[in-house]
Design an enzyme around this catalytic site. Structure first.
Site, short mmCIF file in Angstrom:
data_model
loop_
_atom_site.label_atom_id
_atom_site.label_comp_id
_atom_site.label_asym_id
_atom_site.label_seq_id
_atom_site.Cartn_x
_atom_site.Cartn_y
_atom_site.Cartn_z
N ASP A 57 45.91 39.12 40.59
CA ASP A 57 46.26 37.70 40.70
C ASP A 57 46.64 37.14 39.34
OD1 ASP A 57 45.94 35.05 42.44
OD2 ASP A 57 45.13 34.65 40.45
N TYR A 62 49.66 31.73 33.15
CA TYR A 62 48.78 32.61 32.38
C TYR A 62 49.52 33.34 31.25
CZ TYR A 62 45.95 32.06 36.70
OH TYR A 62 45.27 31.57 37.78
N LYS A 87 52.23 32.60 40.77
CA LYS A 87 52.21 31.20 41.22
C LYS A 87 53.24 30.37 40.45
CE LYS A 87 47.18 31.84 41.38
NZ LYS A 87 46.83 32.61 40.17
N HIS A 120 50.86 26.43 42.78
CA HIS A 120 49.63 26.50 41.99
C HIS A 120 48.73 25.26 42.19
CE1 HIS A 120 48.12 28.64 38.09
NE2 HIS A 120 47.11 28.15 38.77
N1 LIG Z 1 44.61 28.89 41.36
C1 LIG Z 1 43.99 28.37 40.35
O1 LIG Z 1 44.14 27.18 40.02
C2 LIG Z 1 43.06 29.23 39.55
C3 LIG Z 1 42.22 28.65 38.59
C4 LIG Z 1 41.37 29.49 37.88
C5 LIG Z 1 41.34 30.84 38.14
N2 LIG Z 1 42.20 31.38 39.07
C6 LIG Z 1 42.21 32.84 39.35
O2 LIG Z 1 40.92 33.27 39.72
C7 LIG Z 1 40.51 34.32 38.84
C8 LIG Z 1 39.00 34.32 38.65
O3 LIG Z 1 38.55 33.09 38.13
P1 LIG Z 1 38.10 32.88 36.61
O4 LIG Z 1 38.73 33.91 35.76
O5 LIG Z 1 38.38 31.48 36.24
O6 LIG Z 1 36.51 33.05 36.63
P2 LIG Z 1 35.47 34.11 37.22
O7 LIG Z 1 36.15 35.31 37.73
O8 LIG Z 1 34.53 33.36 38.08
O9 LIG Z 1 34.64 34.49 35.91
C9 LIG Z 1 35.19 35.19 34.83
C10 LIG Z 1 34.16 35.19 33.69
O10 LIG Z 1 33.02 35.94 34.08
C11 LIG Z 1 32.82 37.02 33.16
N3 LIG Z 1 32.41 38.17 33.98
C12 LIG Z 1 33.14 38.83 34.92
N4 LIG Z 1 32.43 39.81 35.51
C13 LIG Z 1 31.21 39.80 34.91
C14 LIG Z 1 30.04 40.59 35.08
N5 LIG Z 1 29.99 41.57 35.98
N6 LIG Z 1 28.97 40.31 34.31
C15 LIG Z 1 29.01 39.31 33.39
N7 LIG Z 1 30.09 38.52 33.19
C16 LIG Z 1 31.19 38.77 33.95
C17 LIG Z 1 34.14 37.23 32.45
O11 LIG Z 1 33.96 37.68 31.13
P3 LIG Z 1 34.69 39.02 30.54
O12 LIG Z 1 36.15 38.91 30.84
O13 LIG Z 1 34.37 38.95 29.10
O14 LIG Z 1 34.04 40.17 31.24
C18 LIG Z 1 34.69 35.79 32.43
O15 LIG Z 1 34.15 35.08 31.35
C19 LIG Z 1 41.29 34.01 37.56
O16 LIG Z 1 41.28 35.05 36.62
C20 LIG Z 1 42.63 33.66 38.13
O17 LIG Z 1 43.33 34.83 38.51
C21 LIG Z 1 43.04 30.59 39.77
#
Ligand SMILES: NC(=O)c1ccc[n+]([C@@H]2O[C@H](COP(=O)([O-])OP(=O)(O)OC[C@H]3O[C@@H](n4cnc5c(N)ncnc54)[C@H](OP(=O)(O)O)[C@@H]3O)[C@@H](O)[C@H]2O)c1
Length: 284
Positions: A57, A62, A87, A120
């Site tokens: 994704d 990004y 997106k 988005h």
């Molecule tokens: N559509 C939208 O508006 C929107 C908005 C935000 C995000 N997104 C999408 O959703 C995806 C996921 O959301 P997100 O990146 O915001 O947050 P998330 O996946 O909830 O959390 C990511 C964070 O958690 C840490 N992490 C991941 N796995 C871990 C584990 N097993 N143990 C400890 N820490 C861990 C990562 O650090 P490290 O990388 O250092 O491991 C990072 O800091 C995004 O990457 C993006 O593709 C979409």
């Protein structure tokens, strides 16, 4: 412990949900928000594909589509086995440059189609026009499925009042503290697949005492418990990590099942808490 039949059938990172147009989308994928273009994005996507992930994704916002595309090529996995989402960003909705934005994303990714293209954010006064462009691209076979992101029920109702094609996916902030029960129920009835962004609360939920306790009882990590909760709730989930060990850990959730009582304990944590912006009140 009562386990629903479908929970047994989830066996691997390759398992898919079928969108309302028949396209199969993996339940699990890698998110790459805030992953640096270059080595970081290249290595995290390659690590994920090596670990068995088949869905990535990304988004124009990004600024890492080039590296995602390079990783896809270097992975050696045939294109048709991967599911790539990107997106269209808000400024392209406002500037009537959705078509150009799509073409730019494709070129950067080095692909001739994407599996899923999302609006988005529901930019007021713009998203219906944006949707018409996505419908055209879909009908022209440039995108296998089209969807939205950050749409509340009223945004979906408004969009569907004019849409020729119903969105196949709605990607929203969703985690145990923001469980979105009404939106999930609405989307289920409309056959719109819900997908969770920030499934781990952007890493902030990993010390939650209730989740930690459940994790200890299964000998799993807190992240694994949350991601398994997503799957058992039929929520597509896309955790982000740039660390190979965590990428592997996050995907290693097919060898245990949360009980009804575990599920209920996690469901009870909802407090409508957002870490990201509110789709009814954002200024970007
Ligand atoms: N559509 C939208 O508006 C929107 C908005 C935000 C995000 N997104 C999408 O959703 C995806 C996921 O959301 P997100 O990146 O915001 O947050 P998330 O996946 O909830 O959390 C990511 C964070 O958690 C840490 N992490 C991941 N796995 C871990 C584990 N097993 N143990 C400890 N820490 C861990 C990562 O650090 P490290 O990388 O250092 O491991 C990072 O800091 C995004 O990457 C993006 O593709 C979409």
């Amino acid at each position: 412990m009562i386990i629903k039949k479908e929970e047994y059938s989830l066996k691997s990172l390759h398992d898919t949900t079928t969108l309302h147009n028949g396209v199969k989308m993996p339940w699990f994928g890698l998110g790459v928000y805030k992953v640096q273009e270059g080595e970081e994005a290249l290595q995290s996507v390659k690590s994920a594909i090596k670990a068995g992930y088949r869905s990535i994704d990304t988004a124009a916002l990004y600024e890492n589509e080039d590296s995602v595309g390079q990783a896809i090529k270097e992975s050696g996995v045939p294109r048709e086995e991967l599911f790539i989402t990107t997106k269209v960003w808000n400024s392209d909705q406002r500037n009537d440059s959705v078509l150009e934005a799509f073409e730019t994303s494709l070129v950067k990714l080095g692909l001739d189609y994407v599996d899923l293209y999302l609006v988005h954010w529901p930019v007021k006064g713009e998203y219906k026009q944006t949707w018409k462009v996505l419908e055209k691209l879909y009908k022209d076979g440039r995108i296998r499925a089209i969807g939205v992101s950050n749409f509340n029920i009223h945004h979906l109702e408004d969009l569907m009042s004019m849409a020729e094609i119903k969105p196949m996916v709605n990607q929203v902030e969703l985690h145990p503290l923001l469980a979105q029960p009404e939106l999930r129920d609405f989307c289920r009835k409309q056959e719109i697949q819900i997908e969770a962004w920030a499934p781990l609360g952007q890493g902030r939920l990993l010390e939650h005492p209730v989740l930690k306790e459940i994790a200890a009882s299964h000998n799993k990590s807190t992240a694994q418990i949350i991601l398994r909760w997503d799957l058992q709730n039929e929520i597509v989930t896309i955790p982000k990590s740039v660390k190979e060990s965590r990428i592997i850990e996050n995907g290693n959730i097919f060898d245990f099942v949360l009980s009804e009582s575990d599920m209920e304990k996690i469901n009870a944590l909802n407090e409508n808490k957002r870490y990201g912006a509110d789709p009814d009140n954002f200024n970007f």
